[in-house]
Structures are given as C-alpha cells and as structure tokens.
Write an enzyme that holds these catalytic residues in place. Structure first.
Site, PDB file in Angstrom:
ATOM      1  N   HIS A 137      33.216  88.646  75.012  1.00  0.00           N
ATOM      2  CA  HIS A 137      33.794  87.322  75.308  1.00  0.00           C
ATOM      3  C   HIS A 137      35.071  87.476  76.119  1.00  0.00           C
ATOM      4  CE1 HIS A 137      34.428  82.958  74.152  1.00  0.00           C
ATOM      5  NE2 HIS A 137      35.554  83.284  74.768  1.00  0.00           N
TER       6      HIS A 137
ATOM      7  N   HIS B 263      37.378  85.846  79.872  1.00  0.00           N
ATOM      8  CA  HIS B 263      37.541  84.838  80.932  1.00  0.00           C
ATOM      9  C   HIS B 263      38.099  85.541  82.160  1.00  0.00           C
ATOM     10  CE1 HIS B 263      36.855  81.248  78.388  1.00  0.00           C
ATOM     11  NE2 HIS B 263      37.217  82.097  77.439  1.00  0.00           N
TER      12      HIS B 263
ATOM     13  N   GLN C 112      34.753  74.074  80.637  1.00  0.00           N
ATOM     14  CA  GLN C 112      36.033  74.115  79.907  1.00  0.00           C
ATOM     15  C   GLN C 112      36.489  72.729  79.437  1.00  0.00           C
ATOM     16  OE1 GLN C 112      38.991  76.824  79.391  1.00  0.00           O
ATOM     17  NE2 GLN C 112      38.887  75.147  77.918  1.00  0.00           N
TER      18      GLN C 112
ATOM     19  N   HIS D 184      31.659  78.363  73.176  1.00  0.00           N
ATOM     20  CA  HIS D 184      32.911  78.242  72.446  1.00  0.00           C
ATOM     21  C   HIS D 184      32.623  77.204  71.364  1.00  0.00           C
ATOM     22  CE1 HIS D 184      34.583  80.216  75.929  1.00  0.00           C
ATOM     23  NE2 HIS D 184      35.780  80.229  75.398  1.00  0.00           N
TER      24      HIS D 184
ATOM     25  N   TRP E 264      46.590  81.432  78.277  1.00  0.00           N
ATOM     26  CA  TRP E 264      46.502  81.388  76.820  1.00  0.00           C
ATOM     27  C   TRP E 264      47.123  82.603  76.131  1.00  0.00           C
ATOM     28  CZ3 TRP E 264      42.619  80.045  80.217  1.00  0.00           C
ATOM     29  CH2 TRP E 264      42.262  78.694  80.219  1.00  0.00           C
TER      30      TRP E 264
HETATM   31 FE   FE2 Z   1      37.138  81.930  75.332  1.00  0.00          FE
END
Ligand code: FE2
Length: 423
Positions: free
Chosen positions: A57, A59, A152, A210, A315
C-alpha cells in the site's frame, strides 16, 4: 553451469547453511552444500537471504512532495487531504515522474522490489495516471509497480470520478480502488463499494479499497466489502486497506466481523506508521493507536500485510522506503513480540503482500525469479530489530544495489583492544 551461487545463507523459514543456485534469472537449485559450479560465487556467511520486500500500500503520485505547496501544520489526515487538493492543480506529469523514479531508487536500495501504489483519479486530466503508467514501464526491469485507481475525493462524492476511474482502468491501471468512508453518507459509502466491486468483477480485476480509515467504530464498510467479495466470487482478489475503525469497534461485533472477512477471502492491509500518527487525533488521553486488529485477524486466518502508505508527502513527513521500519512499527503497535508473531511481521512485508498482489514467480523455490536480498542479520527477527542493512539486492540474478555493512569504530578508555564493532 550456474550464473551465480549464493553459499551458506540463512532463509526466512529458519533453515541455515543453504546454497542458492541461479541461472537465466531464475532459482535453478536450492539446498545444503550444492555441488554446482557457477560463474560467480557470493558467500552469505550465514546471513539471511530473503525474497525482496513488497509494499502492499503506497501513494507514489504524492511521494517526496513534502512541503509543496506548504507543510501540513496540524499533521492530520483531513489537512493532508485538503493540502493534496491544493497541490493537485499545480502538478505536472514531469514532476510526478521525477519524484516517483527517485523513490523507486530509494526502494531498490532497500530491497523493496514490488509496490502496489494507489493513484488518484479524481483530476479529469489523469496526469498522475499517465505519469505512473510511464514510471511502471520504466522501472519494470528492476521493480514491479502495480497501480490502483483511487478516487481520493470519493467515487460518488467527486463529480465525474467513476468515469475517470473507468478511463484509468482502460489506460492500464491494474486494480479497482475506493474510499467508502469518505463518501457523504454511510449509504453512499456502501453503494460505492457495490459499484466498484461489480466493476472489478466485470473486468476480472482485483480490488483494494481504503476502507474505514477512521476512529469511528460505526464505520463498517469492511462488512459491505466482505459481503460483495463473497457475492461476486472475488475470493482472494480483494483487500481492505487501513481498517482502522476496527480498532475502536465493539468486541462483540468484531467477533462476527472477522469470520465474515475470512469467509469472503478478503485480505487486510494495515499501515502502521501512518495509522499510529493519524488516528486517535480527536482523543485526549488515553489515545487510541488506530491500527486494525492484526493479531486477531492473523489468528483467524486472514492474510495481513503491512504497507508504508506515505513517504514525505502531505500526510507524513518521515520515511525512506524501508519496509523493515514499517514492520518494526507494526510489531510494536500490535504488541507482536512473541516469536511467531515477530516472524509474521516479517512475512507482512514479504510473502503475504506478494500473495495479495498476485506476484508471479515470487519466493525461494526452484523456478522462482532470482529476486533476492542479502541482509546483515542472521534471521528475520534480527532483521526487524536492526532494520538490517541490505548488503546486496539482486533482480533476476543481477546485482542492482549494494550497501556497506553497518559498523562502528570504537576507541574506549581502558579498552586498548577496541576495534571495529559490528552489530
Ligand atoms: Fe493510503
């Protein structure tokens, strides 16, 4: 005649004194004291040789963008999503490609040779999709990049997102993503799961959503995901990422939920570094940890992988592509300090995510790809404890990265015999 033989290796399953013979990019022989001759011999000296790390996982469209266009002041998930929204209109394909390729270099140096990356499809230009499809081809000789079409801002909440998502799949994105807890209502979230699972079933694709990345114990989209996985015969092809609401759920409900997940053949992907930093932000004390119920899922027979999720992006300001750091955090947050549990934490960044991604030729059997990592550790537990150096990384039998062993030089008063010290 072999191309390469690695002698005297310890393996993740606990075997030691093992030789690995490689020919034509594949493992040709594996066992104790192989008699074969090879063009090149590497002595592992009893250290651990593992198949490569796999990140289930990530991004890659946002990685290494930390500070653009500003830093996340609160450090929260919601400010991160808002910040990503500010950055998106400024993104260029070239910049995404450049950052992604830089990250892939970091990954290879850390023995991370397979990554499942979500790619945001809410921008109708699909710049990030084009960029990461280009990167996928570019890195193919040394890294397997699997892409997930990720809405998203919500596939129902964001205008045009479902069409964008289908276009991304048409362009060659591999997996159907989703974010049901971010839709406007619980009902919309459930509806998004149905639509996306049906889309995956129609196209014969995998699903990775997610799911319930929230401290809200009533965020129960994983139940809906398991239901549709079961109904549509998607066993073994569906993963729920994050599942952090399970941390806060009522125990009685979880005693029903985990068997449903198991029955549906759905895998779980926790993201320990991100879960421990982003969840529990509305708590005073005690603060919840937020990571899903990893030991309980594993005990029920649900495959659980650990993902890195973010490295230096809106993040998360930390990270270096080191899946042993991810495993180390998962072990701590999940209190997984038993011997078997620690070995499961190593599997959560190697063999388990390889199965979730459906990687072909992964492993240490004869005929598997000669994708291997020599670590400066004698076993998997020591590898996690030390976040051990990746001394050598091979892709299809070819050395693609090497790192010097970690040593310290000591010069201690009263200890004239002080010498180089290796951990
Ligand atoms: Fe994620």
């Amino acid at each position: 005649m072999l191309d390469l033989i690695i002698r005297s290796a310890a393996l993740p399953d606990g075997r030691s004194g093992i030789d690995i013979g490689i020919a034509g990019g594949k493992i040709a022989a594996i066992g104790p004291a192989l008699p074969a001759q090879a063009g090149e011999t590497v002595d592992a000296g009893g250290l651990l040789v593992s198949p490569p790390f796999v990140d289930a996982h990530f991004h890659m469209d946002s990685t290494l963008s930390y500070g653009l266009p500003r830093v996340n002041q609160s450090g929260t998930l919601l400010e991160g999503i808002a910040l990503w929204g500010e950055l998106k209109p400024q993104l260029t394909q070239e910049a995404i490609v450049e950052r992604a390729l830089a990250y892939c270099d970091w990954a290879v140096a850390k023995g991370l040779l397979a990554i499942r990356s979500h790619v945001d499809i809410c921008d109708p230009r699909l710049l990030a999709v084009e960029a990461l499809l280009h990167v996928k081809q570019k890195v193919k000789p040394y890294l397997d990049l699997q892409l997930v079409a990720f809405p998203q801002d919500g596939v129902l909440r964001s205008p045009g997102a479902l069409d964008n998502l289908k276009r991304a799949l048409d362009m060659g994105v591999d997996v159907v993503g989703g974010i049901p807890h971010f839709e406007r209502t619980m009902n919309d979230g459930a509806e998004s799961v149905r639509i996306l699972c049906e889309l995956a079933a129609e196209r014969g694709l995998r699903v990775d959503m997610h799911c319930d990345e929230s401290d809200d114990p009533m965020s129960r989209h994983i139940e809906t995901l398991a239901y549709h996985a079961n109904r549509l015969g998607l066993r073994g092809r569906v993963a729920g990422s994050h599942l952090t609401s399970m941390h806060s759920m009522d125990n009685y409900y979880v005693s029903k939920l985990i068997p449903l997940i198991r029955e549906a053949g759905v895998a779980a992907i926790a993201n320990p570094l991100i879960n421990i930093t982003l969840q529990g932000r509305h708590d005073t004390y005690p603060k919840r940890r937020g990571m899903t119920r990893v030991p309980e899922l594993l005990a029920a027979g649900v495959p659980v992988a650990f993902g890195h999720d973010c490295v230096m992006d809106p993040w998360y300001p930390m990270g270096s592509g080191d899946m042993l750091e991810v495993s180390h955090m998962g072990l701590h947050v999940g209190q997984m300090t038993g011997q078997d549990a620690m070995r499961q934490c190593f599997a959560a960044v190697t063999g388990t995510p390889a199965k979730i991604l459906g990687l072909e030729g992964y492993g240490l059997d004869v005929g598997c790809n000669a994708d291997l990592v020599l670590l400066q550790a004698r076993n998997t537990v020591e590898a996690i404890r030390l976040r051990a150096a990746r001394l050598k990384v091979w892709r299809a039998g070819r050395l693609v990265a090497s790192t010097p062993a970690a040593t310290a030089t000591l010069d201690l008063p009263g200890r004239p015999d002080s010498t180089d010290f290796m951990y």
